[in-house]
Design a protein around this motif. Structure first.
Motif, PDB file in Angstrom:
ATOM      1  N   LEU A 252       1.078  -0.786  -0.190  1.00 20.26           N
ATOM      2  CA  LEU A 252       0.082   0.299  -0.007  1.00 20.26           C
ATOM      3  C   LEU A 252       1.509   1.495  -0.068  1.00 20.26           C
ATOM      4  CD1 LEU A 252      -2.517   1.137  -0.079  1.00 20.26           C
ATOM      5  CD2 LEU A 252      -2.686   0.743   2.726  1.00 20.26           C
ATOM      6  N   GLY A 253       0.738   2.253  -0.899  1.00 16.51           N
ATOM      7  CA  GLY A 253       1.694   3.552  -0.980  1.00 16.51           C
ATOM      8  C   GLY A 253       0.924   4.674  -0.498  1.00 16.51           C
ATOM      9  N   CYS A 254       1.017   4.052   1.178  1.00 16.42           N
ATOM     10  CA  CYS A 254       0.230   5.482   2.045  1.00 16.42           C
ATOM     11  C   CYS A 254       0.757   5.745   2.958  1.00 16.42           C
ATOM     12  CB  CYS A 254      -1.065   4.204   2.461  1.00 16.42           C
ATOM     13  SG  CYS A 254      -2.252   5.988   2.488  1.00 16.42           S
ATOM     14  N   THR A 255       0.413   5.989   4.561  1.00 16.90           N
ATOM     15  CA  THR A 255       1.530   6.308   5.427  1.00 16.90           C
ATOM     16  C   THR A 255       1.616   5.103   6.421  1.00 16.90           C
ATOM     17  OG1 THR A 255      -0.822   6.550   7.125  1.00 16.90           O
ATOM     18  CG2 THR A 255       0.341   8.665   5.535  1.00 16.90           C
ATOM     19  N   ARG A 256       2.885   5.231   7.031  1.00 17.87           N
ATOM     20  CA  ARG A 256       3.288   3.511   7.236  1.00 17.87           C
ATOM     21  C   ARG A 256       2.008   2.940   8.357  1.00 17.87           C
ATOM     22  NH1 ARG A 256       6.641   4.237   5.869  1.00 17.87           N
ATOM     23  NH2 ARG A 256       8.899   4.893   6.475  1.00 17.87           N
ATOM     24  N   GLU A 257       1.150   3.744   9.719  1.00 18.96           N
ATOM     25  CA  GLU A 257       0.446   2.914  10.128  1.00 18.96           C
ATOM     26  C   GLU A 257      -0.758   1.960   8.834  1.00 18.96           C
ATOM     27  OE1 GLU A 257      -1.125   6.844   9.325  1.00 18.96           O
ATOM     28  OE2 GLU A 257       0.364   5.906   9.983  1.00 18.96           O
ATOM     29  N   GLU A 258      -0.965   2.965   7.625  1.00 24.53           N
ATOM     30  CA  GLU A 258      -2.513   1.987   6.900  1.00 24.53           C
ATOM     31  C   GLU A 258      -1.754   1.147   6.435  1.00 24.53           C
ATOM     32  OE1 GLU A 258      -5.165   3.476   7.515  1.00 24.53           O
ATOM     33  OE2 GLU A 258      -5.150   5.487   6.948  1.00 24.53           O
ATOM     34  N   GLN A 259      -0.625   1.037   5.976  1.00 24.72           N
ATOM     35  CA  GLN A 259       0.700   0.279   5.564  1.00 24.72           C
ATOM     36  C   GLN A 259       0.285  -0.856   6.342  1.00 24.72           C
ATOM     37  OE1 GLN A 259       4.339   1.760   4.772  1.00 24.72           O
ATOM     38  NE2 GLN A 259       3.898   1.847   2.650  1.00 24.72           N
ATOM     39  N   LEU A 260       0.639  -0.647   7.573  1.00 22.61           N
ATOM     40  CA  LEU A 260       0.377  -2.126   9.000  1.00 22.61           C
ATOM     41  C   LEU A 260      -1.136  -2.734   8.573  1.00 22.61           C
ATOM     42  CD1 LEU A 260       2.540   0.195  11.265  1.00 22.61           C
ATOM     43  CD2 LEU A 260       3.242  -2.206  10.220  1.00 22.61           C
ATOM     44  N   ARG A 261      -1.869  -1.592   8.565  1.00 20.20           N
ATOM     45  CA  ARG A 261      -3.095  -2.190   8.961  1.00 20.20           C
ATOM     46  C   ARG A 261      -3.872  -2.548   7.443  1.00 20.20           C
ATOM     47  NH1 ARG A 261      -4.528   3.540   9.816  1.00 20.20           N
ATOM     48  NH2 ARG A 261      -4.657   4.162  12.440  1.00 20.20           N
ATOM     49  N   TRP A 262      -2.929  -2.847   6.159  1.00 21.31           N
ATOM     50  CA  TRP A 262      -3.336  -2.794   4.940  1.00 21.31           C
ATOM     51  C   TRP A 262      -2.833  -5.191   5.067  1.00 21.31           C
ATOM     52  CZ3 TRP A 262      -6.820  -4.356   2.102  1.00 21.31           C
ATOM     53  CH2 TRP A 262      -6.949  -4.710   0.507  1.00 21.31           C
ATOM     54  N   LEU A 263      -1.637  -4.629   5.773  1.00 23.77           N
ATOM     55  CA  LEU A 263      -1.011  -6.161   5.586  1.00 23.77           C
ATOM     56  C   LEU A 263      -1.629  -7.115   6.905  1.00 23.77           C
ATOM     57  CD1 LEU A 263       1.508  -8.099   5.028  1.00 23.77           C
ATOM     58  CD2 LEU A 263       2.281  -6.695   6.838  1.00 23.77           C
ATOM     59  N   LYS A 264      -1.808  -6.789   7.848  1.00 21.30           N
ATOM     60  CA  LYS A 264      -2.387  -7.369   8.661  1.00 21.30           C
ATOM     61  C   LYS A 264      -4.380  -7.871   8.512  1.00 21.30           C
ATOM     62  CE  LYS A 264      -3.612  -7.096  13.762  1.00 21.30           C
ATOM     63  NZ  LYS A 264      -4.725  -7.855  13.686  1.00 21.30           N
TER      64      LYS A 264
END
Length: 753
Positions: free
Chosen positions: A328-340
Motif C-alpha cells: 500500500l503506497g500510503c502512510t506507515r500505519e495504513e501500510q501496517l493495517r493493510w498487511l494485517k
C-alpha cells in the motif's frame, strides 16, 4: 484436528519490486531505481525478516537481451547462490510487466518462443530451482500495453489486448514445458490482480463482462477457454483465431499455486452519471458513456474484503493459493493495517479449509513512480518494508535499506508472534467514511438477479465487527496554539491517528507534577512535543523563560515518558549551528549555537536523549505552510499582492521546510520506532530573498517589489548563522524544495477556495 492444522504453516514470503516496463523507447528499471541492482547485502536484511521464500527477478530483458547465447549470468549466479546459502526459496520471475528485450514486443508472434528459450536457459543453468513465475500479471500487463496504451507497444484496442494476453500466456505455458524438461518437479506460481468491478444497473452487462475477463489469464492456462466459455464470442469477434484458443486446450498449464496480487484501488465502479465524477474518469464502450472510478471512493460498503476475493479463487479452481503481493503506497500505519488485514484473512480462510499457502510482503524496498503507473520519471517513492531513500551525497557511507515498522511486524508474524500497535486498533482509510470522494452508492444493491449468474458473488462486502469498539490510546500533541501543533492535529485527522491536542493550560511541560498527572490519566502511546519558546530575539532578554520551556520542559517530558515507555518526538533547530561553513550540516556535526534560543535547543537535545535514549529529536528549519498566516512565504505573497515592497535577506542561506512534509515524515519515523537526532528539511539551499522571488514567480505574482537586503539591516537582537542548511546522513525523507513550494501553492489555492 482443524483444517488449518492439516495444512502446512502459513508462510511469509517477500518480493522486490522489479518492473522493467517500457514507455516509448525508454525502459523503467525498478532494480536500478531502488539500488538492489548493486546491493547483494539487501538479501541479509530480507533473511532477518524470517521470510521463507522470495519472488526474485532473473529477467529476460536484463539477463539475455541479445539471446541466451550472449547472456550475462553473473548477477543471477551470485544472487541465487546467496539465497540458497541463507535458506530463502526463490520464486524466479522472468518477465515483470515487461515487453521483453528491444527486438520483440507483446504483439510479436515470436515473443512466447523467445521467452521459452530464455526459460530453458535459466533452468539449465539452475536446475535446482523449483518455483517460477515466467510472466507476472499477464492480464494487467496486456491491459496496460494493449488496451490503455500506457506501456509499449502502446496499443489501444481489444485485438491488441487479446494478442498481448495470448502471447504472454502462451509464453508461460511454453516456458514451463521447457523448464520441466530440465526439472520435472518445477512448479508454476502464476500471479494476477483480480480486482473486482461494480456498477449501476444500466451497466450490469459491462460489469459482468469485466468480472468475467479478470479470470481470463487463469482460464487460458487451465484449458478452460472453449466454445462454451462466456468470453468465447468476445475473443473471436476481436479477431482471435480459433487455433490460438484451441492451442491452450492442447497445452494446459494450470498453476501449481494461484498467486493473487491484491491492491486497494483495483476494485472499480462504473457509473453512467458522468456529472458526479471528474472528466478524467470518463470513458465508455461504444454503447454507453460512463465514469470508471475506484470502488473504495464511492461504494458505501467499501472494497471487496480479501476473504471474499480469495474464496472466489478457491471455489473456482480448488488449487493452492498465495497472496503474492501486499503493498500500500500510503502512510506507515495504513501500510501496517493493510498487511494485517490480509494476514488475518488468510488465517481465517485456512481455518475454513482453503489451501492458502503464503502471504507476500511486496515492495520490500519500496517502489518508484507507480502513482503514474510508471509512465513518468518523477522520482516519486513509496517506502515499503525498507526505506531506501539515500543519505546526503556528501556522506561517505553508502545507502542501505532502513527497516520500517513493517519489518518489525513481519519479524513477529514469521515467528508466529502477535504484532500489536495502538494504531492497528483504528480502521484503515478504506474502512472510514472520509474515503468517499463521490456520492455514495450501495454496490450490493446495484445488480439485478438477471445478471447475478454472470457476476461474481458480492456477499460480505461490509466489514462486520463482533467486538465492541475499542478506544485506542491517543497520541498527545503539545503546543495547541502553535503552527506545528495545529499541523500535527490536522494531519492526524487525515491519517486516522487518535490524538489529544494540549495547550499549556492542559499540560505545562515545565511542571513535573502536571506532566505526571496528564500522562497517567491519558495513557498515550507517544507524545509529540510541539510546544516551545519560539521568539528568537526576545529570548536574548528572556533567557530564563526560554530555557525553562525549551530545555527544562523538554527534559521533564522526556524523563516522564521514559519511565512509562512512551514514545517521544521533540523538535530542535538549525540555530544550534554557527554557520561557519558552506556545506549542509549533518546530524553528527558538532553544535555551536550563536544565540540564547540555539543554546536552549542544543541543551534540550542532550538532556532529552540522556533521559530518554529512545526518543526522536528532529532538527528542522524555516517553516512554511498553507495553514497559518504568519510564515515567511505567506507574508511575502500577501505583501506583494498588496503592491507593497517586501524586504528579505540575501546573505542568509537556509533549507526551508514545508510543514505538511515535516509532519508526515515525523509521524512515519515515530511509528517506525526511530530514535536519536534526525534532520528533516526539504533539500535545497536558498537565500530568503531568492525564496521569496522563486515562490512569487511560481505563484504568478509580480516579484519586482522584493528588496534584497542584509541580515544586519533588520537589527535583530539575536545573532544568526549566515549558513544553516540541513541535510541528513540518515536519509533524505522530504521531497526537494521546488516540489514543496509547488505543493504549498496548490494547497494554498485549495484552502482559500
Amino acid at each position: 484436528m482443524s483444517a488449518d492444522q492439516m495444512l502446512p504453516k502459513l508462510e511469509l514470503w517477500g518480493g522486490v519490486e522489479c518492473t522493467v516496463n517500457r514507455v516509448g523507447d525508454r525502459y523503467f528499471d525498478q532494480l536500478q531505481r531502488n539500488g538492489h541492482d548493486t546491493r547483494i547485502e539487501d538479501l541479509d536484511c530480507f533473511a532477518n525478516l524470517g521470510i521463507q521464500a522470495i519472488r526474485y527477478p532473473i529477467l529476460w530483458e536484463r539477463t539475455a537481451p541479445n539471446g541466451p547465447e550472449q547472456a550475462d549470468w553473473s548477477w543471477a549466479d551470485e544472487r541465487l547462490a546467496y539465497l540458497d546459502d541463507i535458506g530463502i526459496r526463490p520464486i524466479v520471475g522472468l518477465v515483470h510487466h515487461g515487453s521483453g528485450p528491444p527486438h520483440t514486443s507483446l504483439l510479436d508472434p515470436e515473443f512466447a518462443n523467445g521467452l521459452a528459450e530464455f526459460a530453458q536457459a535459466v533452468a539449465t543453468r539452475y536446475p535446482w530451482l523449483e518455483y517460477y513465475t515466467p510472466v507476472n500479471e499477464p492480464l494487467t500487463t496486456a491491459r496496460f500495453s494493449g488496451l490503455y496504451g500506457h506501456w509499449y507497444p502502446h496499443a489501444q484496442d481489444d485485438r491488441s489486448f487479446i494478442r498481448a494476453l495470448i502471447n504472454q500466456c502462451r509464453g508461460v505455458a511454453l516456458s514451463m514445458e521447457a523448464i520441466r524438461r530440465v526439472n520435472p518437479a518445477a512448479k508454476l506460481v502464476q500471479t494476477e490482480d483480480l480486482g473486482k468491478v461494480f456498477g449501476t444497473p444500466l451497466l450490469s452487462y459491462q460489469v459482468a463482462f469485466e468480472n468475467a475477463r479478470r479470470w481470463l489469464s487463469f482460464d487460458l492456462l487451465c484449458g478452460r477457454v472453449d466454445r462454451s466459455h462466456e468470453l468465447w464470442d468476445y475473443l473471436r469477434q476481436s479477431g482471435t483465431e480459433e487455433s490460438d484458443l484451441d492451442w491452450f486446450l492442447d497445452h494446459p498449464c494450470p498453476p501449481d499455486i494461484f498467486g493473487i496480487n491484491r491492491y486497494l484501488t483495483s476494485d472499480r465502479f462504473l457509473d453512467e452519471r458522468l456529472d458526479r465524477y471528474p472528466i478524467h474518469t470518463h470513458g465508455g464502450n461504444g454503447r454507453h458513456q460512463y465514469a470508471d472510478v475506484e470502488a473504495v471512493r464511492v461504494c458505501e460498503e467499501g472494497i471487496c474484503p480479501p476473504e471474499t476475493l480469495l474464496k472466489e479463487v478457491w471455489e473456482r479452481y480448488h488449487q493452492p493459493i498465495a497472496v503474492t503481493e501486499v503493498h500500500l503506497g500510503c502512510t506507515r500505519e495504513e501500510q501496517l493495517r493493510w498487511l494485517k488485514e490480509i494476514w488475518d484473512a488468510a488465517q481465517h480462510l485456512r481455518q475454513e479449509g482453503v489451501d492458502l499457502r503464503a502471504v507476500t510482503a511486496w515492495s520490500l524496498l519500496g517502489a518508484y513512480d507507480w502513482n503514474s503507473l510508471v509512465t513518468r520519471d518523477e522520482c516519486f517513492y513509496e517506502p515499503g518494508v525498507f526505506d531506501v531513500r539515500p543519505p546526503c551525497s556528501s556522506t561517505l557511507q553508502s545507502p542501505s535499506p532502513r527497516p520500517t515498522a513493517i519489518a518489525t511486524m513481519l519479524r513477529h508474524l514469521s515467528h508466529g508472534e502477535p504484532y500489536n500497535h495502538p494504531l492497528l486498533e483504528v480502521p484503515g482509510w478504506w474502512q472510514r467514511s472520509d474515503r468517499l470522494l463521490y456520492p455514495p452508492i450501495s454496490c450490493f444493491h446495484t445488480h439485478t438477479s438477471e445478471d447475478s449468474a454472470n457476476f461474481p458473488s458480492t456477499h460480505s462486502l461490509t466489514h462486520p465487527s463482533t467486538h465492541p469498539p475499542i478506544t485506542p490510546s491517543p497520541l498527545l500533541i503539545t503546543g495547541a496554539t502553535g503552527t506545528l501543533g495545529q499541523a500535527f492535529a490536522r494531519i492526524c485527522d487525515v491519517r486516522g491517528i487518535p490524538y489529544r491536542l494540549l495547550s499549556r493550560q492542559d499540560m505545562d511541560v515545565t511542571n513535573p507534577a502536571m506532566v505526571e498527572q496528564v500522562l497517567t490519566e491519558m495513557q498515550p502511546w507517544a507524545v509529540i512535543n510541539a510546544a516551545g519558546y519560539v521568539r528568537v530575539d526576545d529570548a536574548e532578554r528572556e533567557s530564563h523563560l526560554c530555557r525553562s520551556i525549551n530545555t527544562d520542559g523538554a527534559a521533564i517530558l522526556a524523563e516522564s515518558c521514559a519511565q512509562r515507555n512512551i514514545g517521544l518526538i521533540t523538535f530542535s533547530s538549525d540555530l544550534v549551528f554557527d554557520g561557519d561553513r558552506q556545506q549542509p550540516y549533518l546530524e553528527s556535526d558538532p553544535v555551536a549555537p550563536l544565540n540564547v534560543y540555539g543554546h536552549s535547543k542544543a541543551q534540550a537535545e542532550r538532556q532529552v536523549l540522556h533521559h530518554h535514549p529512545d526518543s526522536l529529536v528532529i532538527r528542522t528549519s524555516a517553516f512554511f505552510g498553507p495553514w497559518d498566516d504568519h510564515n515567511f512565504l505567506t507574508i511575502a505573497l500577501r505583501t506583494l499582492k498588496a503592491g507593497q515592497p517586501f524586504l528579505a535577506a540575501e546573505d542568509a542561506i537556509v533549507s526551508p521546510t514545508y510543514v505538511p512534509d515535516l509532519v508526515n515524515a515525523s509521524l512515519d519515523l515515530l511509528v517506525d520506532g526511530e530514535r536519536g537526532i534526525w534532520h528533516l528539511a526539504n533539500p535545497g539551499a536558498i537565500a530568503w530573498a531568492d525564496l521569496a522571488r522563486q515562490t512569487a514567480q511560481l505563484a504568478g505574482v509580480d516579484a519586482s517589489a522584493i528588496q534584497p537586503c542584509s541580515t544586519q539591516s533588520f537589527g535583530y537582537a539575536a545573532s544568526r548563522p549566515a549558513y544553516s542548511v540541513l541535510s541528513s546522513e540518515r536519509g533524505i525523507l522530504l521531497p526537494d524544495l521546488d516540489r514543496a513550494i509547488a505543493q504549498y501553492l496548490h494547497e494554498c489555492d485549495r484552502v482559500h477556495v
